[in-house]
Design a protein around this motif. Structure first.
Motif, PDB file in Angstrom:
ATOM      1  N   GLY A  32       0.808  -1.215   0.000  1.00  0.00           N
ATOM      2  CA  GLY A  32       0.000   0.000   0.000  1.00  0.00           C
ATOM      3  C   GLY A  32       0.841   1.263   0.000  1.00  0.00           C
ATOM      4  O   GLY A  32       0.438   2.287  -0.574  1.00  0.00           O
ATOM      5  N   LEU A  33       2.030   1.210   0.631  1.00  0.00           N
ATOM      6  CA  LEU A  33       2.916   2.380   0.616  1.00  0.00           C
ATOM      7  C   LEU A  33       3.440   2.689  -0.779  1.00  0.00           C
ATOM      8  O   LEU A  33       3.899   3.815  -1.029  1.00  0.00           O
ATOM      9  CB  LEU A  33       4.096   2.140   1.564  1.00  0.00           C
ATOM     10  N   ALA A  34       3.388   1.728  -1.684  1.00  0.00           N
ATOM     11  CA  ALA A  34       3.800   1.972  -3.066  1.00  0.00           C
ATOM     12  C   ALA A  34       2.707   2.651  -3.875  1.00  0.00           C
ATOM     13  O   ALA A  34       2.962   3.119  -4.988  1.00  0.00           O
ATOM     14  CB  ALA A  34       4.192   0.648  -3.738  1.00  0.00           C
ATOM     15  N   GLY A  35       1.500   2.711  -3.334  1.00  0.00           N
ATOM     16  CA  GLY A  35       0.377   3.287  -4.066  1.00  0.00           C
ATOM     17  C   GLY A  35       0.551   4.747  -4.447  1.00  0.00           C
ATOM     18  O   GLY A  35       0.199   5.135  -5.575  1.00  0.00           O
ATOM     19  N   PRO A  36       1.039   5.641  -3.558  1.00  0.00           N
ATOM     20  CA  PRO A  36       1.146   7.049  -3.941  1.00  0.00           C
ATOM     21  C   PRO A  36       1.964   7.295  -5.198  1.00  0.00           C
ATOM     22  O   PRO A  36       1.621   8.168  -5.999  1.00  0.00           O
ATOM     23  CB  PRO A  36       1.820   7.682  -2.710  1.00  0.00           C
ATOM     24  N   THR A  37       3.024   6.538  -5.399  1.00  0.00           N
ATOM     25  CA  THR A  37       3.851   6.763  -6.593  1.00  0.00           C
ATOM     26  C   THR A  37       3.157   6.289  -7.857  1.00  0.00           C
ATOM     27  O   THR A  37       3.083   7.030  -8.851  1.00  0.00           O
ATOM     28  CB  THR A  37       5.203   6.051  -6.440  1.00  0.00           C
ATOM     29  N   VAL A  38       2.639   5.068  -7.861  1.00  0.00           N
ATOM     30  CA  VAL A  38       2.054   4.534  -9.088  1.00  0.00           C
ATOM     31  C   VAL A  38       0.758   5.253  -9.444  1.00  0.00           C
ATOM     32  O   VAL A  38       0.355   5.267 -10.621  1.00  0.00           O
ATOM     33  CB  VAL A  38       1.799   3.013  -8.958  1.00  0.00           C
ATOM     34  N   MET A  39       0.097   5.877  -8.461  1.00  0.00           N
ATOM     35  CA  MET A  39      -1.142   6.585  -8.747  1.00  0.00           C
ATOM     36  C   MET A  39      -0.921   8.046  -9.091  1.00  0.00           C
ATOM     37  O   MET A  39      -1.750   8.652  -9.781  1.00  0.00           O
ATOM     38  CB  MET A  39      -2.075   6.488  -7.534  1.00  0.00           C
ATOM     39  N   ASN A  40       0.181   8.645  -8.645  1.00  0.00           N
ATOM     40  CA  ASN A  40       0.375  10.089  -8.778  1.00  0.00           C
ATOM     41  C   ASN A  40       1.375  10.486  -9.854  1.00  0.00           C
ATOM     42  O   ASN A  40       1.302  11.596 -10.381  1.00  0.00           O
ATOM     43  CB  ASN A  40       0.851  10.694  -7.454  1.00  0.00           C
ATOM     44  N   ALA A  41       2.340   9.616 -10.155  1.00  0.00           N
ATOM     45  CA  ALA A  41       3.478  10.027 -10.974  1.00  0.00           C
ATOM     46  C   ALA A  41       3.220   9.952 -12.470  1.00  0.00           C
ATOM     47  O   ALA A  41       4.088  10.356 -13.245  1.00  0.00           O
ATOM     48  CB  ALA A  41       4.706   9.174 -10.623  1.00  0.00           C
ATOM     49  N   ALA A  42       2.069   9.440 -12.900  1.00  0.00           N
ATOM     50  CA  ALA A  42       1.815   9.296 -14.331  1.00  0.00           C
ATOM     51  C   ALA A  42       1.853  10.640 -15.073  1.00  0.00           C
ATOM     52  O   ALA A  42       2.526  10.762 -16.110  1.00  0.00           O
ATOM     53  CB  ALA A  42       0.488   8.581 -14.560  1.00  0.00           C
ATOM     54  N   PRO A  43       1.168  11.701 -14.612  1.00  0.00           N
ATOM     55  CA  PRO A  43       1.274  12.984 -15.321  1.00  0.00           C
ATOM     56  C   PRO A  43       2.676  13.568 -15.290  1.00  0.00           C
ATOM     57  O   PRO A  43       3.104  14.220 -16.259  1.00  0.00           O
ATOM     58  CB  PRO A  43       0.267  13.884 -14.579  1.00  0.00           C
ATOM     59  N   PHE A  44       3.412  13.354 -14.191  1.00  0.00           N
ATOM     60  CA  PHE A  44       4.792  13.836 -14.126  1.00  0.00           C
ATOM     61  C   PHE A  44       5.653  13.133 -15.173  1.00  0.00           C
ATOM     62  O   PHE A  44       6.471  13.767 -15.859  1.00  0.00           O
ATOM     63  CB  PHE A  44       5.346  13.589 -12.721  1.00  0.00           C
ATOM     64  N   LEU A  45       5.479  11.824 -15.310  1.00  0.00           N
ATOM     65  CA  LEU A  45       6.234  11.069 -16.310  1.00  0.00           C
ATOM     66  C   LEU A  45       5.885  11.519 -17.724  1.00  0.00           C
ATOM     67  O   LEU A  45       6.773  11.692 -18.571  1.00  0.00           O
ATOM     68  CB  LEU A  45       5.970   9.572 -16.141  1.00  0.00           C
ATOM     69  N   SER A  46       4.607  11.725 -18.001  1.00  0.00           N
ATOM     70  CA  SER A  46       4.208  12.108 -19.359  1.00  0.00           C
ATOM     71  C   SER A  46       4.718  13.495 -19.717  1.00  0.00           C
ATOM     72  O   SER A  46       5.122  13.737 -20.863  1.00  0.00           O
ATOM     73  CB  SER A  46       2.683  12.047 -19.494  1.00  0.00           C
ATOM     74  N   THR A  47       4.721  14.423 -18.759  1.00  0.00           N
ATOM     75  CA  THR A  47       5.240  15.761 -19.034  1.00  0.00           C
ATOM     76  C   THR A  47       6.748  15.738 -19.243  1.00  0.00           C
ATOM     77  O   THR A  47       7.281  16.458 -20.096  1.00  0.00           O
ATOM     78  CB  THR A  47       4.886  16.713 -17.881  1.00  0.00           C
ATOM     79  N   ASP A  74       1.356  16.543 -27.739  1.00  0.00           N
ATOM     80  CA  ASP A  74       0.325  15.770 -28.432  1.00  0.00           C
ATOM     81  C   ASP A  74       0.355  14.284 -28.067  1.00  0.00           C
ATOM     82  O   ASP A  74      -0.353  13.487 -28.683  1.00  0.00           O
ATOM     83  CB  ASP A  74       0.464  15.932 -29.946  1.00  0.00           C
ATOM     84  N   GLU A  75       1.170  13.906 -27.069  1.00  0.00           N
ATOM     85  CA  GLU A  75       1.205  12.521 -26.580  1.00  0.00           C
ATOM     86  C   GLU A  75       0.984  12.420 -25.070  1.00  0.00           C
ATOM     87  O   GLU A  75       0.928  11.317 -24.534  1.00  0.00           O
ATOM     88  CB  GLU A  75       2.549  11.868 -26.915  1.00  0.00           C
ATOM     89  N   ARG A  76       0.857  13.559 -24.411  1.00  0.00           N
ATOM     90  CA  ARG A  76       0.824  13.549 -22.946  1.00  0.00           C
ATOM     91  C   ARG A  76      -0.390  12.813 -22.392  1.00  0.00           C
ATOM     92  O   ARG A  76      -0.271  11.993 -21.473  1.00  0.00           O
ATOM     93  CB  ARG A  76       0.872  14.978 -22.416  1.00  0.00           C
ATOM     94  N   ALA A  77      -1.568  13.101 -22.923  1.00  0.00           N
ATOM     95  CA  ALA A  77      -2.776  12.455 -22.393  1.00  0.00           C
ATOM     96  C   ALA A  77      -2.725  10.943 -22.603  1.00  0.00           C
ATOM     97  O   ALA A  77      -3.133  10.170 -21.727  1.00  0.00           O
ATOM     98  CB  ALA A  77      -4.024  13.048 -23.054  1.00  0.00           C
ATOM     99  N   THR A  78      -2.209  10.510 -23.748  1.00  0.00           N
ATOM    100  CA  THR A  78      -2.099   9.074 -24.017  1.00  0.00           C
ATOM    101  C   THR A  78      -1.139   8.410 -23.036  1.00  0.00           C
ATOM    102  O   THR A  78      -1.437   7.334 -22.486  1.00  0.00           O
ATOM    103  CB  THR A  78      -1.632   8.846 -25.452  1.00  0.00           C
ATOM    104  N   ALA A  79       0.021   9.025 -22.817  1.00  0.00           N
ATOM    105  CA  ALA A  79       0.988   8.452 -21.872  1.00  0.00           C
ATOM    106  C   ALA A  79       0.425   8.437 -20.452  1.00  0.00           C
ATOM    107  O   ALA A  79       0.627   7.464 -19.704  1.00  0.00           O
ATOM    108  CB  ALA A  79       2.291   9.257 -21.916  1.00  0.00           C
ATOM    109  N   THR A  80      -0.271   9.499 -20.063  1.00  0.00           N
ATOM    110  CA  THR A  80      -0.892   9.518 -18.741  1.00  0.00           C
ATOM    111  C   THR A  80      -1.911   8.402 -18.598  1.00  0.00           C
ATOM    112  O   THR A  80      -2.002   7.739 -17.552  1.00  0.00           O
ATOM    113  CB  THR A  80      -1.560  10.881 -18.496  1.00  0.00           C
ATOM    114  N   ALA A  81      -2.693   8.171 -19.650  1.00  0.00           N
ATOM    115  CA  ALA A  81      -3.711   7.116 -19.601  1.00  0.00           C
ATOM    116  C   ALA A  81      -3.075   5.740 -19.444  1.00  0.00           C
ATOM    117  O   ALA A  81      -3.526   4.927 -18.631  1.00  0.00           O
ATOM    118  CB  ALA A  81      -4.568   7.169 -20.869  1.00  0.00           C
ATOM    119  N   ILE A  82      -2.034   5.462 -20.208  1.00  0.00           N
ATOM    120  CA  ILE A  82      -1.394   4.147 -20.125  1.00  0.00           C
ATOM    121  C   ILE A  82      -0.790   3.924 -18.739  1.00  0.00           C
ATOM    122  O   ILE A  82      -0.977   2.874 -18.119  1.00  0.00           O
ATOM    123  CB  ILE A  82      -0.318   4.013 -21.220  1.00  0.00           C
ATOM    124  N   ALA A  83      -0.056   4.927 -18.244  1.00  0.00           N
ATOM    125  CA  ALA A  83       0.620   4.766 -16.949  1.00  0.00           C
ATOM    126  C   ALA A  83      -0.365   4.660 -15.792  1.00  0.00           C
ATOM    127  O   ALA A  83      -0.126   3.919 -14.832  1.00  0.00           O
ATOM    128  CB  ALA A  83       1.573   5.939 -16.721  1.00  0.00           C
TER     129      ALA A  83
END
Length: 570
Positions: free
Chosen positions: A248-263, A269-278
């Motif tokens: 459960g302590l790993a949850g904050p990263t996998v749930m929050n970092a997707a937009p940071f990774l995509s940016t 023109d690929e950010r929303a797609t990358a955010t969705a996949i992650a």
């Protein structure tokens, strides 16, 4: 107004103007009539536009080089500054609204020591190249490998978190779990978000690689703890609870970092797609738990098609431990791959927004808590998804009174989340092509979620409503509910970031997911006391979806980050 006065750094030339690009098509209108207006910009982007239109000196020294941030001529490699001094550099980086207290941008002005030195050294080498035409940035093929590793980690975290919900009847017989134990095993997910702000600070200060490595290491410890062979059932239950807590302590990263990774890695023109996949892969992992658990672990009530005559306590325990060992092996492989290769960021940024400054950690929270529009859209996300996550975690318990087997409940949960993941990625790709339409997409999705959740709730009350209660109706209502809700997650994440930019993406999504898990935790806490009759839990679904629909309808959208990329990158 069809043009915007933006100074272009050109040695020996006076300020010129650049026609505004169309924000949704990415091209400049020629002789056509008035172009469609750009997405509505928030206060930050409007302030940037006003500052960019102010005249300033553009005299450049001889031998000026292109800016390592935007490629604009006029960057001085000797002084590390742009024409017009630091003010001109801040405008070029899209950070005119930032104060001196805010942290440094991803791209520093020149080589040096400290964090980001490797990136700045590459910039210094790039500054020696001939002057180039300004461009939106550069993307690298390795971005897909980074996205794959992060998505696999999110998938494994969701799979481990939802291990016990789909097989709770079998777990009761094998390990002597009580109703409180089953609820607590699911509750460790939202409890793991209590130190969420520490992970947000780590992501903001130390970057993506350090945060992901720590997250994967916690998952290795958690899954390994569950596999320790101990005959004492009391101690075994405690080890399983400890393993679920670490996961459960790993949850904050996998749930929050997707937009940071995509940016950080993907172009506009690929950010929303990358955010969705992650972000969707974590939910897909939870969905696969609905499939893996019931298929490999026989149910004690004889509803499993596998080995129905051998459903002894020892056999069920052996099959559960086989699943636990398999999950431990998968997590170890992902941790090894991440340790071998997971760069924190690319050599050069993919967009102006990726290279621009962000607010500091303290100022970010002040900005979020004082922004009423953000609080409105955050509640529109947190309330229904907190309810839906808790409802999905105990779906087997909810469907038991209507005589649905453990296997059928697993298939319903699986297809509802898988459908949402597929539609969510498709919606995100559509949002990349049709920019500035996030609110409309959310309105359509939550209208469908409200109707489908009402259908499911009334179907479960067939003794009162006399609606047909069949496997087909349960499948259809649950799958539609999962499709509408889960597909809106990446759209919400992108809208959060656009609304409060330049607040860092990890902090923005961290606050929202923290609220969502708090709502989920409150519901599951009440479930431990009111678990004999669950019709109240079903009514929470349409109520939360309708409330979210009203909040989205009253929300005034803005696209600060998109506006920055469209205007500054031209």
């Amino acid at each position: 107004m069809t043009s915007l006065d933006i100074p272009v750094w050109d040695p020996g030339a006076s300020p010129t103007t650049v026609p505004r690009q169309h924000p949704r098509r990415g091209r400049t209108p020629a002789s056509a009539p008035r172009p469609r207006p750009p997405p509505r910009a928030g206060a930050a982007a409007q302030a940037h536009q006003a500052r960019a239109a102010e005249p300033r000196e553009t005299t450049a020294a001889a031998g000026a080089q292109p800016s390592p941030a935007t490629g604009a001529p006029g960057w001085s490699a000797a002084t590390g500054t742009a024409p017009g001094g630091p003010r001109g550099l801040r405008v070029a980086m899209g950070s005119g609204w930032s104060s001196e207290e805010e942290r440094q941008p991803l791209l520093g002005p020149g080589p040096g020591s400290g964090p980001g030195a490797a990136w700045r050294s590459r910039e210094a080498a790039a500054a020696a190249l001939p002057a180039a035409v300004p461009g939106p940035g550069r993307v690298y093929g390795r971005r897909w490998l980074v996205l794959l590793l992060f998505s696999l980690l999110a998938f494994a975290q969701g799979l481990v978190w939802n291990t016990w919900g789909p097989i709770q009847n079998s777990a009761r017989q094998a390990y002597g779990f009580s109703s409180w134990d089953i609820a607590l095993l699911v509750l460790w997910g939202p409890i793991g978000f209590l130190p969420c702000f520490a992970f947000m600070w780590l992501l903001d200060k130390r970057g993506l690689r350090i945060t992901v490595l720590l997250t994967s290491f916690l998952m290795v410890l958690g899954t390994g703890l569950r596999c320790i062979p101990i005959s004492d059932l009391t101690l075994k239950r405690r080890l399983i609870h400890g393993g679920q807590m670490l996961n459960g302590l790993a949850g904050p990263t996998v749930m929050n970092a997707a937009p940071f990774l995509s940016t950080t890695w993907f172009s506009a023109d690929e950010r929303a797609t990358a955010t969705a996949i992650a972000s969707m892969l974590s939910y897909l992992g939870g969905a696969c738990a609905f499939l893996v658990g019931p298929l490999f672990v026989p149910a004690p009530n004889g509803t499993s098609p596998l080995l129905a005559s051998e459903n002894s306590r020892a056999h069920i325990k052996d099959r559960i431990e086989t699943v636990l060992y398999a999950e431990f092996g998968v997590v170890c492989l992902i941790f090894s791959a991440t340790l071998a290769y997971f760069p924190p960021r690319p050599p050069l940024p993919p967009s102006v927004a990726a290279a621009s400054q962000r607010l500091s950690y303290r100022r970010s929270f002040c900005r979020l808590l004082s922004n009423l529009r953000f609080l409105m859209i955050a509640l529109a996300y947190a309330i229904p998804f907190g309810v839906f996550a808790g409802w999905s975690g105990v779906l087997d318990l909810i469907l038991t009174p209507v005589h649905v087997s453990q296997v059928d409940a697993g298939w319903i949960g699986f297809w509802s989340i898988v459908g949402g993941c597929v539609v969510g990625i498709a919606m995100a790709r559509f949002a990349d092509f049709i920019r500035g339409m996030l609110k409309l997409i959310l309105l359509l999705l939550f209208s469908g979620a409200t109707l489908s959740s009402t259908w499911f709730t009334l179907t479960c009350l067939n003794s009162i409503t006399h609606l047909p209660l069949t496997t087909v109706t349960l499948y259809a209502s649950c799958i539609l509910l999962g499709v509408f809700l889960n597909s809106s997650i990446p759209i919400f994440f992108e809208l959060f970031v656009e609304t409060v930019y330049p607040v860092p993406e990890g902090i923005t999504c961290g606050v929202v997911t923290f609220l969502s898990n708090m709502f989920m935790g409150v519901l599951l806490f009440f479930l431990t006391f009111y678990h004999t009759e669950l019709s109240w839990f079903n009514w929470c679904l349409p109520g939360s979806c309708l409330l979210s629909l009203l909040l989205i309808l009253c929300f005034r959208e803005s696209y600060d980050r998109l506006y920055l990329d469209v205007v500054v990158s031209v």
